[in-house]
Structures are given as structure tokens and as C-alpha cells.
Design an enzyme around this catalytic site. Structure first.
Site, mmCIF file in Angstrom:
data_model
loop_
_atom_site.group_PDB
_atom_site.id
_atom_site.type_symbol
_atom_site.label_atom_id
_atom_site.label_comp_id
_atom_site.label_asym_id
_atom_site.label_seq_id
_atom_site.Cartn_x
_atom_site.Cartn_y
_atom_site.Cartn_z
ATOM 1 N N ASN A 109 36.658 -5.732 -23.939
ATOM 2 C CA ASN A 109 36.773 -5.227 -25.426
ATOM 3 C C ASN A 109 38.065 -5.123 -25.943
ATOM 4 O O ASN A 109 39.213 -5.353 -25.336
ATOM 5 C CB ASN A 109 36.402 -3.455 -25.086
ATOM 6 N N CYS A 128 36.180 -10.541 -27.620
ATOM 7 C CA CYS A 128 34.962 -10.892 -26.408
ATOM 8 C C CYS A 128 34.789 -12.282 -26.505
ATOM 9 O O CYS A 128 34.332 -12.714 -25.409
ATOM 10 C CB CYS A 128 34.098 -9.697 -26.397
ATOM 11 N N ILE A 135 29.901 -6.952 -29.685
ATOM 12 C CA ILE A 135 29.568 -8.273 -29.487
ATOM 13 C C ILE A 135 29.042 -9.134 -30.644
ATOM 14 O O ILE A 135 28.710 -10.197 -30.575
ATOM 15 C CB ILE A 135 28.704 -8.586 -28.191
ATOM 16 N N PRO A 186 29.816 -6.077 -39.008
ATOM 17 C CA PRO A 186 30.788 -5.207 -38.693
ATOM 18 C C PRO A 186 30.543 -3.988 -37.362
ATOM 19 O O PRO A 186 29.205 -3.637 -37.441
ATOM 20 C CB PRO A 186 31.242 -4.495 -39.878
ATOM 21 N N ASP A 187 31.258 -3.663 -36.722
ATOM 22 C CA ASP A 187 31.068 -2.517 -35.921
ATOM 23 C C ASP A 187 31.099 -1.263 -36.692
ATOM 24 O O ASP A 187 31.218 -0.934 -37.687
ATOM 25 C CB ASP A 187 31.890 -2.441 -34.606
ATOM 26 N N PHE A 188 30.912 0.137 -35.640
ATOM 27 C CA PHE A 188 31.077 1.201 -36.560
ATOM 28 C C PHE A 188 32.604 1.814 -36.652
ATOM 29 O O PHE A 188 33.064 2.144 -37.619
ATOM 30 C CB PHE A 188 30.644 2.214 -35.767
ATOM 31 N N ARG A 189 33.172 1.545 -35.571
ATOM 32 C CA ARG A 189 34.646 2.388 -35.341
ATOM 33 C C ARG A 189 35.875 1.852 -35.617
ATOM 34 O O ARG A 189 36.690 2.470 -35.525
ATOM 35 C CB ARG A 189 34.312 3.283 -34.204
ATOM 36 N N CYS A 248 2.133 8.917 -47.827
ATOM 37 C CA CYS A 248 2.711 10.168 -47.829
ATOM 38 C C CYS A 248 4.000 10.247 -48.882
ATOM 39 O O CYS A 248 4.524 11.265 -48.962
ATOM 40 C CB CYS A 248 3.636 10.197 -46.355
ATOM 41 N N GLN A 250 23.233 -1.375 -27.192
ATOM 42 C CA GLN A 250 23.148 -0.072 -28.264
ATOM 43 C C GLN A 250 22.906 -0.852 -29.597
ATOM 44 O O GLN A 250 22.761 -0.295 -30.737
ATOM 45 C CB GLN A 250 24.456 0.350 -28.183
ATOM 46 N N ASN A 251 23.019 -2.263 -29.632
ATOM 47 C CA ASN A 251 22.799 -3.022 -30.849
ATOM 48 C C ASN A 251 21.337 -3.042 -31.373
ATOM 49 O O ASN A 251 20.543 -3.020 -30.728
ATOM 50 C CB ASN A 251 23.565 -4.559 -30.696
ATOM 51 N N GLU A 270 40.002 -2.674 -27.107
ATOM 52 C CA GLU A 270 41.048 -1.773 -26.701
ATOM 53 C C GLU A 270 40.060 -1.048 -25.483
ATOM 54 O O GLU A 270 38.882 -0.996 -25.526
ATOM 55 C CB GLU A 270 41.549 -0.762 -27.683
ATOM 56 N N HIS A 283 18.939 1.845 -28.750
ATOM 57 C CA HIS A 283 18.975 2.403 -30.231
ATOM 58 C C HIS A 283 18.017 1.977 -30.859
ATOM 59 O O HIS A 283 18.204 1.894 -31.841
ATOM 60 C CB HIS A 283 20.269 2.567 -30.515
ATOM 61 N N CYS A 297 6.134 5.227 -48.094
ATOM 62 C CA CYS A 297 4.694 5.063 -47.372
ATOM 63 C C CYS A 297 3.837 5.330 -48.622
ATOM 64 O O CYS A 297 3.914 6.357 -49.302
ATOM 65 C CB CYS A 297 4.832 5.993 -46.493
ATOM 66 N N ASP A 352 20.465 -5.504 -33.975
ATOM 67 C CA ASP A 352 20.388 -6.645 -34.694
ATOM 68 C C ASP A 352 19.336 -7.402 -34.133
ATOM 69 O O ASP A 352 19.242 -8.400 -34.694
ATOM 70 C CB ASP A 352 21.658 -7.099 -35.117
HETATM 71 P P1 CNA Z 1 31.558 1.318 -32.016
HETATM 72 O O1 CNA Z 1 31.719 2.591 -31.714
HETATM 73 O O2 CNA Z 1 31.838 0.697 -33.345
HETATM 74 O O3 CNA Z 1 32.459 0.373 -31.069
HETATM 75 C C1 CNA Z 1 32.707 -1.010 -31.087
HETATM 76 C C2 CNA Z 1 33.766 -1.305 -29.878
HETATM 77 O O4 CNA Z 1 33.713 -2.930 -29.839
HETATM 78 C C3 CNA Z 1 35.153 -0.896 -30.273
HETATM 79 O O5 CNA Z 1 35.692 -0.404 -29.388
HETATM 80 C C4 CNA Z 1 35.962 -2.140 -30.921
HETATM 81 O O6 CNA Z 1 37.235 -2.082 -30.651
HETATM 82 C C5 CNA Z 1 35.093 -3.274 -30.103
HETATM 83 N N1 CNA Z 1 35.321 -4.454 -30.544
HETATM 84 C C6 CNA Z 1 34.968 -4.743 -32.026
HETATM 85 N N2 CNA Z 1 35.036 -6.120 -32.327
HETATM 86 C C7 CNA Z 1 35.523 -6.718 -31.092
HETATM 87 C C8 CNA Z 1 35.475 -7.974 -30.633
HETATM 88 N N3 CNA Z 1 35.406 -9.029 -31.436
HETATM 89 N N4 CNA Z 1 35.894 -8.187 -29.470
HETATM 90 C C9 CNA Z 1 35.872 -7.153 -28.331
HETATM 91 N N5 CNA Z 1 35.789 -6.024 -28.745
HETATM 92 C C10 CNA Z 1 35.386 -5.547 -30.074
HETATM 93 O O7 CNA Z 1 30.060 0.737 -31.468
HETATM 94 P P2 CNA Z 1 29.291 0.942 -30.125
HETATM 95 O O8 CNA Z 1 28.309 -0.162 -30.139
HETATM 96 O O9 CNA Z 1 30.208 1.470 -29.106
HETATM 97 O O10 CNA Z 1 28.434 2.394 -30.876
HETATM 98 C C11 CNA Z 1 27.267 2.385 -30.802
HETATM 99 C C12 CNA Z 1 26.675 2.353 -31.911
HETATM 100 C C13 CNA Z 1 27.080 1.353 -32.900
HETATM 101 C C14 CNA Z 1 25.017 2.073 -31.821
HETATM 102 O O11 CNA Z 1 24.432 3.273 -32.069
HETATM 103 C C15 CNA Z 1 24.657 0.829 -32.791
HETATM 104 O O12 CNA Z 1 23.540 0.925 -33.193
HETATM 105 C C16 CNA Z 1 25.628 0.899 -33.723
HETATM 106 N N6 CNA Z 1 25.965 -0.432 -34.449
HETATM 107 C C17 CNA Z 1 25.302 -1.553 -34.143
HETATM 108 C C18 CNA Z 1 25.567 -2.621 -34.833
HETATM 109 C C19 CNA Z 1 24.688 -4.018 -34.543
HETATM 110 O O13 CNA Z 1 23.461 -3.803 -34.147
HETATM 111 N N7 CNA Z 1 25.421 -5.059 -34.717
HETATM 112 C C20 CNA Z 1 26.645 -2.701 -35.639
HETATM 113 C C21 CNA Z 1 27.222 -1.547 -36.074
HETATM 114 C C22 CNA Z 1 26.841 -0.387 -35.329
#
Ligand code: CNA
Length: 265
Positions: free
Chosen positions: A207, A229, A10, A17-20, A145, A90-91, A209, A110, A142, A93
């Protein structure tokens, strides 16, 4: 009442960027950090030894201000309609709060980068100073420490915030609809939330996928909106006849962008 469960997807439209996601996700760009394994960047032991990779990654993620996305404002709209029980995100940010979602409706499972503590003595540190360090990718140490200070995001092996567990019963007891947006649902325990709703409670998944973490838990009541999304949420808003109310929040978003000198789509 409605629960929204969100992940990194989101915030992708905001520029984080996301992680995966292969290619663009942070995990596929970690070669430059010389890590023993990608997850080491979020390992406490590794961080204590070498906080630089984390600070470098964090500088790319949090070294500047971002504009909350339409999805963040959609969640806010649900709150204004008094139908949102909770947003479990889980974000890290903090964009949900930036979009005006009240603290009592938000569970940052998180943690968040908006407060920081020393990993050794646990002292709360000055956040303005931390932001400067994050911006420069320069580890904050710190003074007591001489160990690194860490933003309060949950690293692997660390417990989740108490607030997460305090509310969890409501998933089974009070949730009439679960909306999952932008998550691969691969991180425990958050990925277990969808299993906890009552069997007849519909789960709307928005999502790119089908979330990997839900592949083995499909139910006839589930609905999957596949795609970006941002556009899927706008479609949903239109289908629900909420366009006018959403427009008001979009104006607020525009003001946020202007105030913070951010580009808007
Ligand atoms: P993830 O595992 O990277 O999954 C992201 C999911 O979102 C994937 O299934 C993608 O296909 C899907 N996706 C990506 N872009 C879009 C889009 N535009 N529209 C629809 N779907 C999309 O990340 P998760 O959140 O599942 O994993 C949890 C981790 C990621 C947490 O521990 C977070 O802290 C961590 N994270 C957070 C951020 C943030 O705060 N913005 C950024 C990167 C990672």
C-alpha cells in the site's frame, strides 16, 4: 493457501480514483455534488430522494471500460498456480473478473455495478439499459414503482452479499498467507478480515501508506511493502521467479487493451 484482500488502490492505475487519498480520492471531489455529507452519495435513503449525485459519480467511475491492472493479473496468476483460496475485494468495478479470475475464487464484498435492481420492488433490470443511464449520468427509474434503480453495490447500512459470509470461516481455518493490497481498511466488516487469520500467519501489506485500519494491530510476522502497488507487485513477481509466467498474462492484458481500444502503460 493464500487469501488476497484488495481495495480501491489496485484499480487506481486503471484510472478509477480511490475514496480516501487526499486530493485525488473521490471523497475529496464531492463538493460539486452538493451533498449534505460525503457518504450520502452511498446512502439508500438519500438515493431514493435524489439519485442524481450517485449517477453522476457512477458515470465517472463506470461510464466507460477500464483495463485491469497488473495487480489484477497478479491475482489471476496466483489462481493459475492453484495457491489462491480466495480474493476478497471491496471493489465494485468487476476488474478482477475482467482479468479472468473465476467466480468461485472471487468475493465482491461490496457487490458490483454489473447487475441492477429497483430499490422498491427488487426487480432485476436490463443491464444494457443501466449502462446507458450510467454513461449519461441519468438516473434509471423503475417503470412500476417510479423509484430509482440501483446497481447492486452495497450502500451504507445494507447487508453484504451472502457469499461473503458463506466463506468467511476459511480465513481462520485455511489461510497460510494473507496479502492485503490497496486498501485503507476502514470499512467494516471487511477491515476485520486481517484480525481473523491465525496469529502466526504472515500478512503482506502492499500500500502507499500503512493502512489506517491496521495501525493498532501490528504483528511481528507482518511485512509492509510501501509504494505503488503496480510496481511493488512486479518486484514481487521478479523476486519469486515468476517473470515468465507473468509475461504471458501481460500479453493477454495487451490483447484486452487492443480489443477494447484502451491505452496501456
Ligand atoms: P480507500 O479508503 O480509498 O483506500 C485506498 C487505499 O489504497 C489507500 O490506503 C491508498 O493510500 C491506497 N492506494 C491508492 N492508490 C494506490 C496505489 N497505486 N498503490 C498502492 N496503494 C494505493 O479504499 P478502500 O478500498 O480501502 O475502501 C473501501 C471502499 C472503497 C469500498 O466500499 C469500495 O467500494 C470503494 N471504492 C471502490 C472503487 C473501485 O471499485 N475501483 C473505487 C473507489 C472506491
Amino acid at each position: 493457501m493464500l487469501i488476497v484482500l484488495t481495495g480501491a488502490g489496485i484499480s487506481v492505475a486503471a484510472g478509477i480514483p480511490d475514496f480516501r487519498t487526499p486530493g485525488t480520492g473521490l471523497y475529496s471531489q464531492l463538493e460539486k455534488y452538493n451533498l449534505p455529507f460525503p457518504e450520502a452519495v452511498f446512502s439508500l435513503e438519500f438515493f431514493k430522494e435524489d439519485p442524481k449525485p450517485f449517477y453522476k459519480l457512477a458515470s465517472e467511475m463506470f461510464g466507460k471500460k477500464y483495463l485491469p491492472t497488473k495487480v489484477h493479473y497478479f491475482i489471476r496468476l496466483l489462481a493459475e498456480k492453484n495457491i489462491l483460496l480466495r480474493n476478497y475485494t471491496q471493489n465494485i468495478d468487476n476488474l478482477e473478473a475482467e482479468a479472468g479470475l473465476k467466480e468461485n475464487l472471487l468475493i465482491q464484498a461490496h457487490g458490483t455495478y454489473t447487475t441492477s435492481h429497483c430499490v422498491e420492488c427488487g426487480d432485476l433490470k436490463n443491464q444494457a439499459e443501466m449502462i446507458e443511464h450510467l454513461t449519461k449520468a441519468d438516473p434509471m427509474m423503475c417503470k412500476k414503482c417510479n423509484l430509482p434503480v440501483k446497481p447492486d453495490i452495497v450502500f451504507f447500512g445494507e447487508p453484504l452479499p451472502k457469499k461473503f459470509f458463506a466463506h468467511l470461516d476459511e480465513v481462520e481455518k485455511e489461510c497460510d498467507l494473507l496479502i492485503i493490497i490497496g486498501s485503507s481498511l476502514k470499512v467494516v466488516p471487511v477491515c476485520l478480515i486481517p484480525n481473523n487469520v491465525k496469529p502466526d500467519v504472515p500478512r503482506l501489506i502492499v500500500n502507499m501508506e500503512y493502512p489506517e485500519g491496521m495501525e493498532y494491530d501490528k504483528k511481528p510476522v507482518d511485512v509492509f511493502f510501501q509504494g505503488n502497488c503496480e510496481s511493488k507487485i512486479v518486484e514481487l513477481v521478479e523476486k519469486l521467479g515468476w517473470k515468465q509466467e507473468f509475461e504471458i498474462l501481460m500479453k493477454e492484458r495487451l490483447e484486452y487493451a487492443k480489443k477494447n481500444n484502451l491505452k496501456i502503460d
